[in-house]
Design an enzyme around this catalytic site. Structure first.
Site, mmCIF file in Angstrom:
data_model
loop_
_atom_site.group_PDB
_atom_site.id
_atom_site.type_symbol
_atom_site.label_atom_id
_atom_site.label_comp_id
_atom_site.label_asym_id
_atom_site.label_seq_id
_atom_site.Cartn_x
_atom_site.Cartn_y
_atom_site.Cartn_z
ATOM 1 N N ARG A 1 -12.796 5.153 -6.330
ATOM 2 C CA ARG A 1 -13.756 4.134 -5.874
ATOM 3 C C ARG A 1 -14.602 4.695 -4.745
ATOM 4 N NH1 ARG A 1 -10.557 -1.618 -6.439
ATOM 5 N NH2 ARG A 1 -9.600 -1.039 -8.414
ATOM 6 N N HIS B 1 -8.136 2.108 2.790
ATOM 7 C CA HIS B 1 -8.943 2.519 1.637
ATOM 8 C C HIS B 1 -9.135 4.027 1.619
ATOM 9 C CE1 HIS B 1 -10.317 -1.726 2.005
ATOM 10 N NE2 HIS B 1 -10.329 -1.656 0.687
HETATM 11 P P1 ATP Z 1 -9.318 -4.509 -1.197
HETATM 12 O O1 ATP Z 1 -9.713 -5.969 -1.171
HETATM 13 O O2 ATP Z 1 -8.158 -4.200 -0.320
HETATM 14 O O3 ATP Z 1 -10.471 -3.576 -1.027
HETATM 15 P P2 ATP Z 1 -9.493 -4.772 -4.003
HETATM 16 O O4 ATP Z 1 -9.160 -6.213 -4.160
HETATM 17 O O5 ATP Z 1 -10.897 -4.342 -4.024
HETATM 18 O O6 ATP Z 1 -8.791 -4.216 -2.666
HETATM 19 P P3 ATP Z 1 -8.262 -4.296 -6.540
HETATM 20 O O7 ATP Z 1 -9.397 -4.048 -7.427
HETATM 21 O O8 ATP Z 1 -7.629 -5.633 -6.525
HETATM 22 O O9 ATP Z 1 -8.691 -3.889 -5.058
HETATM 23 O O10 ATP Z 1 -7.196 -3.133 -6.792
HETATM 24 C C1 ATP Z 1 -5.798 -3.368 -6.940
HETATM 25 C C2 ATP Z 1 -5.017 -2.698 -5.826
HETATM 26 O O11 ATP Z 1 -5.362 -1.318 -5.713
HETATM 27 C C3 ATP Z 1 -5.277 -3.263 -4.444
HETATM 28 O O12 ATP Z 1 -4.482 -4.400 -4.211
HETATM 29 C C4 ATP Z 1 -4.892 -2.108 -3.551
HETATM 30 O O13 ATP Z 1 -3.486 -2.048 -3.355
HETATM 31 C C5 ATP Z 1 -5.292 -0.896 -4.363
HETATM 32 N N1 ATP Z 1 -6.596 -0.389 -3.934
HETATM 33 C C6 ATP Z 1 -7.812 -0.837 -4.283
HETATM 34 N N2 ATP Z 1 -8.807 -0.115 -3.744
HETATM 35 C C7 ATP Z 1 -8.191 0.854 -3.022
HETATM 36 C C8 ATP Z 1 -8.671 1.937 -2.215
HETATM 37 N N3 ATP Z 1 -9.968 2.182 -2.073
HETATM 38 N N4 ATP Z 1 -7.760 2.736 -1.628
HETATM 39 C C9 ATP Z 1 -6.442 2.508 -1.776
HETATM 40 N N5 ATP Z 1 -5.926 1.512 -2.519
HETATM 41 C C10 ATP Z 1 -6.786 0.683 -3.132
#
Ligand code: ATP
Ligand code: MG
Length: 364
Positions: free
Chosen positions: A142, A151
């Protein structure tokens, strides 16, 4: 390389010492070292990451990756015992799962491809293939522009998808079961290895509390609000849950459709389309997973894609999986690095990753 005899010793830190019989220099190290071997002062994280190989030699740092290994083994074991297949979906895509904001584009011969932000569409397609329960542990990419302690641009995602669910509650029950089984597996295994993180493994009871998004908004003093949760909101919710339930892990349920508009595969509630069947799993005020029931009816799915401002034509391969019979299904994505971070109590997610990647770091 030192060869010798191990002897018990009252004086030695760990109760044993090595009496050397012979010593041989197999490779000479340059001096001075860029990072202390013992590091009593505690170098700042950036310096440590710049010299990560030396940093990883420290037993306390290595212990994090032993914790990670053991937790992943526990997850796999929990999935196997529940009849899941482990799958590997492509990471080079023509289309992202959601809007383009966090997509990395790469040159692909004469055209362009994108790195997968999640295996979302493919794990759903596998439900259409009759793979009733699938999971995957793989990198997700991402383009996160913000510099936060939770992140990174490349993270490890633990995804699962389940077919023939009666409701989203089936998905939550499996997720909490996998998490609890993982902890039960990890604690004795870490104790056996003398890993200090054994004591940090929680022993949660099921069911985890389920708190609705609307309830959270009341706690936050914004009743009826449909704006997404920020970091501070999540923290405050964690404190409320701690006071009311004394539980480290809990679900936030029934996210408003307004927040999930771009998440076209999120199923809207039959009785109230302003809400979805989407949830987060949080650990002491930090989101570690998101999931829900998916829209399996192809007409509504196509409609949701359009409402999200996307072109269904671009999702032809995905939609085909729905055109020939798709059962009700749901699943989740859980951040492995975040889970290790919160269990180990690390202040920065980068410490849970061998060679972390972020906006400013592509090396080492
Ligand atoms: P956040 O709100 O914390 O940015 P998200 O809701 O955008 O996360 P999701 O698409 O729900 O992320 O992704 C599922 C899971 O993957 C998240 O709950 C988190 O644990 C993990 N995750 C998402 N983006 C990242 C990132 N950039 N780095 C590390 N872990 C991530
Ligand atoms: Mg999420």
């Amino acid at each position: 390389m030192v060869v010798g005899t191990v002897k018990r010793s009252e004086k030695a830190n760990r109760g044993v010492e090595l009496i050397p019989a012979s010593a041989e220099v197999v490779a000479r190290a340059e001096v001075p070292l860029p990072l202390g071997v013992v590091d009593k002062v505690g170098a700042d994280l950036n310096t440590r990451l710049d010299h990560r190989v030396l940093d990883l030699r420290k037993p306390a740092v290595r212990a994090i990756f032993e914790l990670r290994t053991v937790m992943l083994a526990g997850c796999r074991d929990a999935f196997l015992r529940r009849g899941f297949l482990e799958v590997a979906t492509p990471k080079l895509l023509r289309q992202g799962a959601e809007g383009g904001a966090t997509l990395f584009a790469v040159d692909y011969f004469d055209g362009r491809a994108y790195l997968a932000q999640s295996p979302q569409l493919y794990k759903q397609m596998l439900i259409g293939a009759g793979f009733e329960r699938v999971f995957e542990i793989a990198p997700a990419f991402r383009a996160e522009p913000s510099d936060t302690v939770r992140h990174v641009t490349e993270f490890s995602s633990l995804d699962a998808e389940v077919g023939f669910i009666d409701s989203v509650e089936d998905v939550r029950a499996i997720l909490e079961g996998v998490v609890v089984d993982t902890f039960r597996f990890a604690r004795p295994e870490l104790e056996r290895r003398g890993n200090a993180y054994a004591d940090r493994i929680p022993e949660p009871t099921t069911p985890f509390p389920r708190v609705s998004f609307a309830q959270c908004m009341e706690w936050l003093g914004r009743p009826g609000s449909e704006t997404d949760l920020g970091t501070e909101d999540e923290k405050a919710i964690g404190e409320h849950v701690e006071r009311e339930y004394g539980a480290p892990l809990y679900f936030i349920t029934d996210f408003p459709t307004a927040i999930k508009a771009g998440t076209f595969y999120a199923q809207r509630q039959d009785a109230n389309p302003r809400l979805t069947y989407y949830f987060d799993l949080d650990f002491k005020g930090l989101e570690i997973a998101s999931g829900g029931a998916r829209e399996h009816r192809v007409d509504r799915l196509r409609q949701n894609i359009e409402t999200a401002g996307l072109d269904p034509e671009n999702f032809a391969g995905y939609l085909e999986a729905f055109r020939f019979g798709m059962p009700p299904h749901g699943g989740w994505g859980l951040g492995v690095d975040r889970m290790v971070q919160v269990v180990a109590g690390l202040s920065n997610i980068r410490e849970a990753i061998l060679f972390p990647r972020d906006r400013y770091r592509l090396e080492p």
